[in-house]
Design an enzyme around this catalytic site. Structure first.
Site, PDB file in Angstrom:
ATOM      1  N   GLU A 134       0.676  -1.117  -0.183  1.00  0.00           N
ATOM      2  CA  GLU A 134       0.020   0.181   0.110  1.00  0.00           C
ATOM      3  C   GLU A 134       0.972   1.416   0.148  1.00  0.00           C
ATOM      4  O   GLU A 134       1.600   1.552   1.025  1.00  0.00           O
ATOM      5  CB  GLU A 134      -0.870   0.129   1.311  1.00  0.00           C
ATOM      6  CG  GLU A 134      -1.871  -1.154   1.320  1.00  0.00           C
ATOM      7  CD  GLU A 134      -2.803  -1.020   0.014  1.00  0.00           C
ATOM      8  OE1 GLU A 134      -3.298   0.035  -0.411  1.00  0.00           O
ATOM      9  OE2 GLU A 134      -3.438  -2.193  -0.147  1.00  0.00           O
ATOM     10  N   GLU A 137      -6.746   4.138   7.625  1.00  0.00           N
ATOM     11  CA  GLU A 137      -5.682   3.486   6.343  1.00  0.00           C
ATOM     12  C   GLU A 137      -5.669   2.286   6.333  1.00  0.00           C
ATOM     13  O   GLU A 137      -5.862   1.438   5.325  1.00  0.00           O
ATOM     14  CB  GLU A 137      -4.419   4.226   6.417  1.00  0.00           C
ATOM     15  CG  GLU A 137      -3.942   3.925   4.826  1.00  0.00           C
ATOM     16  CD  GLU A 137      -4.507   4.413   3.699  1.00  0.00           C
ATOM     17  OE1 GLU A 137      -4.713   3.468   2.823  1.00  0.00           O
ATOM     18  OE2 GLU A 137      -5.077   5.469   3.646  1.00  0.00           O
ATOM     19  N   GLU A 191     -10.581  -2.754   1.029  1.00  0.00           N
ATOM     20  CA  GLU A 191     -10.347  -3.075  -0.498  1.00  0.00           C
ATOM     21  C   GLU A 191      -9.752  -4.337  -0.800  1.00  0.00           C
ATOM     22  O   GLU A 191     -10.269  -5.030  -1.764  1.00  0.00           O
ATOM     23  CB  GLU A 191      -9.058  -2.144  -1.046  1.00  0.00           C
ATOM     24  CG  GLU A 191      -9.668  -0.567  -0.799  1.00  0.00           C
ATOM     25  CD  GLU A 191      -8.556   0.516  -1.550  1.00  0.00           C
ATOM     26  OE1 GLU A 191      -7.388  -0.034  -1.393  1.00  0.00           O
ATOM     27  OE2 GLU A 191      -9.040   1.748  -1.469  1.00  0.00           O
TER      28      GLU A 191
END
Length: 218
Positions: free
Chosen positions: A116, A157, A164
């Site tokens: 990420e 986050e 996701e």
């Protein structure tokens, strides 16, 4: 001749009455009283059919007896009250569970740093702001707010990245609901960043202005 005819007619009528008396009461209406001779009235049911006195209250007793209560049907898997299926990965207890949880958490950090890019950027920002939050001369409550706002960005986050990953695990095709879920997660990260910026601006901003005025006045 008249006597013979009358005798034959009486015999014929007697035979018909005998046949009618021995025939089944097919034409009896449901609510007609067809009680037999010598049978008590309380034995007969409302529908006109009589029965044995010992069997007269069977239907009512079967409904009221506690031993004939209906059994509850098993809950379906979709029922929210149904027990969860057995998970072999949830069997650890005590120190073993804490050890496995720590290993899984460290694995999650490694995956987030490797995969990420947004988390890497926010982690770099946190590496700058956290030491500043420790060294800035503010009261303990303000210090907690400064550090907590930075950590909150990292927490949101990580949750957004896990959301996701779960959506991509289900399907990689473009879908309106998948796009909406990812957009909502991104909006949550933006709100956390805005909160962090507001907290640092309200607490550290006046200190920075005072330092700049003192430096220019000197």
């Amino acid at each position: 001749m008249r006597t013979r005819n009358s005798t034959a007619a009486r015999a014929s009528n007697g035979a018909l009455r005998a046949v009618d008396a021995g025939a089944d009461p097919v034409g009896v209406e449901p609510f007609d009283d067809v009680s037999e001779h010598g049978t008590p009235d309380h034995v007969h049911h409302a529908n006109g059919f009589h029965g044995v006195s010992g069997m007269s209250g069977v239907s009512g007793a079967s409904l009221e007896s506690p031993g004939n209560e209906p059994h509850n049907e098993p809950l379906s898997p979709d029922d929210p009250l149904a027990p969860l299926p057995f998970n072999p990965y949830k069997g650890n207890r005590g120190v073993t569970r804490a050890w496995h949880a720590m290993k899984n958490s460290l694995a999650g950090f490694r995956v987030a740093i490797r995969e990420e890019s947004a988390f890497r950027q926010e982690l770099t920002l946190a590496a700058i702001l956290i030491p500043c939050g420790v060294l800035v001369p503010v009261d303990p409550v303000s210090r907690v707010l400064l550090l907590g706002s930075v950590l909150l960005v990292l927490i949101v986050e990580l949750l957004n990245s896990s959301l996701e990953a779960a959506i991509d695990r289900i399907s990689l095709e473009r879908h309106e609901l998948s796009r909406r879920a990812k957009d909502l997660g991104s909006a949550a990260v933006m709100v956390a960043l805005g909160m962090c910026l507001m907290t640092w601006g309200l607490i550290v901003g006046p200190l920075v202005v005072r330092w700049v005025k003192a430096w220019l006045g000197a």
